[in-house]
Design a protein around this motif. Structure first.
Motif, PDB file in Angstrom:
ATOM      1  N   TRP A 166      16.572 -33.216 -62.844  1.00  0.00           N
ATOM      2  CA  TRP A 166      16.949 -34.076 -61.717  1.00  0.00           C
ATOM      3  C   TRP A 166      15.746 -34.313 -60.812  1.00  0.00           C
ATOM      4  O   TRP A 166      15.520 -35.429 -60.346  1.00  0.00           O
ATOM      5  CB  TRP A 166      18.082 -33.428 -60.914  1.00  0.00           C
ATOM      6  CG  TRP A 166      19.445 -33.610 -61.512  1.00  0.00           C
ATOM      7  CD1 TRP A 166      19.863 -34.637 -62.304  1.00  0.00           C
ATOM      8  CD2 TRP A 166      20.581 -32.746 -61.352  1.00  0.00           C
ATOM      9  NE1 TRP A 166      21.176 -34.463 -62.650  1.00  0.00           N
ATOM     10  CE2 TRP A 166      21.648 -33.320 -62.084  1.00  0.00           C
ATOM     11  CE3 TRP A 166      20.802 -31.547 -60.666  1.00  0.00           C
ATOM     12  CZ2 TRP A 166      22.917 -32.738 -62.148  1.00  0.00           C
ATOM     13  CZ3 TRP A 166      22.056 -30.958 -60.726  1.00  0.00           C
ATOM     14  CH2 TRP A 166      23.105 -31.547 -61.458  1.00  0.00           C
ATOM     15  N   PHE A 184      21.201 -42.280 -59.619  1.00  0.00           N
ATOM     16  CA  PHE A 184      21.739 -41.702 -60.847  1.00  0.00           C
ATOM     17  C   PHE A 184      21.768 -40.180 -60.762  1.00  0.00           C
ATOM     18  O   PHE A 184      22.732 -39.536 -61.191  1.00  0.00           O
ATOM     19  CB  PHE A 184      20.903 -42.137 -62.051  1.00  0.00           C
ATOM     20  CG  PHE A 184      21.337 -41.494 -63.336  1.00  0.00           C
ATOM     21  CD1 PHE A 184      22.442 -41.965 -64.017  1.00  0.00           C
ATOM     22  CD2 PHE A 184      20.655 -40.401 -63.849  1.00  0.00           C
ATOM     23  CE1 PHE A 184      22.868 -41.365 -65.200  1.00  0.00           C
ATOM     24  CE2 PHE A 184      21.065 -39.786 -65.025  1.00  0.00           C
ATOM     25  CZ  PHE A 184      22.171 -40.279 -65.705  1.00  0.00           C
ATOM     26  N   SER A 188      25.167 -38.005 -61.043  1.00  0.00           N
ATOM     27  CA  SER A 188      25.281 -37.009 -62.111  1.00  0.00           C
ATOM     28  C   SER A 188      25.442 -35.594 -61.537  1.00  0.00           C
ATOM     29  O   SER A 188      26.109 -34.747 -62.129  1.00  0.00           O
ATOM     30  CB  SER A 188      24.076 -37.074 -63.044  1.00  0.00           C
ATOM     31  OG  SER A 188      22.870 -36.804 -62.365  1.00  0.00           O
ATOM     32  N   HIS A 189      24.833 -35.356 -60.370  1.00  0.00           N
ATOM     33  CA  HIS A 189      24.989 -34.049 -59.714  1.00  0.00           C
ATOM     34  C   HIS A 189      26.442 -33.870 -59.258  1.00  0.00           C
ATOM     35  O   HIS A 189      27.026 -32.792 -59.440  1.00  0.00           O
ATOM     36  CB  HIS A 189      24.027 -33.948 -58.525  1.00  0.00           C
ATOM     37  CG  HIS A 189      23.877 -32.554 -58.001  1.00  0.00           C
ATOM     38  ND1 HIS A 189      22.940 -32.204 -57.050  1.00  0.00           N
ATOM     39  CD2 HIS A 189      24.563 -31.406 -58.261  1.00  0.00           C
ATOM     40  CE1 HIS A 189      23.029 -30.918 -56.786  1.00  0.00           C
ATOM     41  NE2 HIS A 189      24.017 -30.413 -57.490  1.00  0.00           N
ATOM     42  N   ALA A 191      28.999 -35.330 -60.633  1.00  0.00           N
ATOM     43  CA  ALA A 191      29.801 -35.216 -61.854  1.00  0.00           C
ATOM     44  C   ALA A 191      29.726 -33.802 -62.426  1.00  0.00           C
ATOM     45  O   ALA A 191      30.753 -33.217 -62.804  1.00  0.00           O
ATOM     46  CB  ALA A 191      29.319 -36.230 -62.891  1.00  0.00           C
ATOM     47  N   ALA A 192      28.515 -33.252 -62.499  1.00  0.00           N
ATOM     48  CA  ALA A 192      28.355 -31.908 -63.049  1.00  0.00           C
ATOM     49  C   ALA A 192      29.048 -30.867 -62.170  1.00  0.00           C
ATOM     50  O   ALA A 192      29.686 -29.930 -62.678  1.00  0.00           O
ATOM     51  CB  ALA A 192      26.869 -31.582 -63.190  1.00  0.00           C
ATOM     52  N   ASP A 214      28.211 -31.010 -68.514  1.00  0.00           N
ATOM     53  CA  ASP A 214      26.898 -30.560 -68.052  1.00  0.00           C
ATOM     54  C   ASP A 214      25.836 -30.754 -69.124  1.00  0.00           C
ATOM     55  O   ASP A 214      24.705 -31.172 -68.833  1.00  0.00           O
ATOM     56  CB  ASP A 214      26.948 -29.080 -67.653  1.00  0.00           C
ATOM     57  CG  ASP A 214      27.827 -28.829 -66.442  1.00  0.00           C
ATOM     58  OD1 ASP A 214      28.125 -29.804 -65.719  1.00  0.00           O
ATOM     59  OD2 ASP A 214      28.219 -27.668 -66.216  1.00  0.00           O
ATOM     60  N   ILE A 217      24.955 -34.491 -69.530  1.00  0.00           N
ATOM     61  CA  ILE A 217      24.141 -34.919 -68.393  1.00  0.00           C
ATOM     62  C   ILE A 217      22.716 -34.387 -68.538  1.00  0.00           C
ATOM     63  O   ILE A 217      21.743 -35.089 -68.248  1.00  0.00           O
ATOM     64  CB  ILE A 217      24.765 -34.448 -67.070  1.00  0.00           C
ATOM     65  CG1 ILE A 217      26.079 -35.176 -66.812  1.00  0.00           C
ATOM     66  CG2 ILE A 217      23.807 -34.678 -65.898  1.00  0.00           C
ATOM     67  CD1 ILE A 217      26.841 -34.672 -65.600  1.00  0.00           C
ATOM     68  N   CYS A 221      19.518 -36.835 -68.678  1.00  0.00           N
ATOM     69  CA  CYS A 221      18.502 -36.710 -67.632  1.00  0.00           C
ATOM     70  C   CYS A 221      17.158 -36.267 -68.200  1.00  0.00           C
ATOM     71  O   CYS A 221      16.106 -36.691 -67.716  1.00  0.00           O
ATOM     72  CB  CYS A 221      18.972 -35.723 -66.563  1.00  0.00           C
ATOM     73  SG  CYS A 221      20.320 -36.335 -65.537  1.00  0.00           S
TER      74      CYS A 221
END
Length: 232
Positions: A166, A184, A188-189, A191-192, A214, A217, A221
């Motif tokens: 990230w 993004f 994604s953070h 979402a995880a 996870d 993602i 990433c």
């Protein structure tokens, strides 16, 4: 048996990050300092999250709200750390082993993200790890065949390296004056982090779904993080 479980969980959670630290980061004093500094910034983000959690009483009983505040503040401090890094970049390059290397920026971003991740893993999982040395294991609600401590170890390991990539994605975007990569990273953070709520839920195979989220993602990433390096 529980002692074996303790060491197994500890190595699962922190072993890969420890290997990266010993084989790569520890050989360079500058990278060690960057890692420690970024870890301190992550602690500051959690300190402010704790203040919000304490002052805003409704958050104390709403995990969704707590996660939102914590993730938002972590990403805010990721940006603040980037601003600090960009101010210090000239001096960092002067004392670097390879002052003119195009890999300095992604390397520094990876290491500082690793600092974020390691401190996150130590803070959020260490107490749970200590409990795994107790007299018994605790079955996971969503995956009865697995125990909570091992699922937590896998999640911790993934989040340590998620923070690393990230950082690489966000820093690369900021260096190019673009905010879309950071957008993004932030999504994604969320979402995880929200995916981890599946683990204690009653949803069948919820922990497996959370780990899969996870892992996917992390792959996406990582691809975004290394692509600018390969192109250059």
């Amino acid at each position: 048996m529980t002692l074996i479980s303790f060491f197994g969980n500890a190595l699962t959670a922190y072993g890969p990050a420890l290997a990266v630290f010993l084989l790569y980061v520890a050989r360079n004093a500058q990278l060690v300092i960057l890692l420690m500094t970024s870890a301190f910034f992550w602690l500051l983000s959690i300190l402010f999250s704790s203040v919000f959690w304490y002052l805003i009483k409704p958050l104390q009983n709403v995990p969704v709200g707590t996660i939102f505040v914590a993730v938002t503040l972590q990403e805010l401090f990721r940006f603040l750390f980037f601003k600090l890094m960009s101010k210090a970049e000239k001096g960092l390059n002067i004392i670097a082993k390879t002052p003119n290397s195009p890999l300095n920026r992604p390397a520094n971003a990876f290491v500082t993200g690793l600092g974020f991740g390691i401190m996150s893993g130590l803070t959020l999982y260490l107490s749970q790890l200590a409990e795994s040395a107790g007299p018994a294991i605790l079955a996971c609600n969503s995956c009865p065949g697995m125990d909570v401590f091992f699922v937590g170890a896998l999640t911790t390991c993934l989040f340590i390296f998620l923070h690393s990539v990230w950082n690489m994605v966000a820093f690369d975007g900021w260096y190019r004056g673009q905010w879309l990569p950071f957008g993004f990273v932030m999504i994604s953070h969320y979402a995880a982090s929200y995916g981890t709520l599946l683990t204690p839920s009653s949803i069948e195979y919820g922990c497996a779904i959370a780990l899969l989220i996870d892992f996917v993602i992390l792959i996406v990433c990582t691809t975004l993080a290394v692509r600018p390096i390969l192109v250059s």
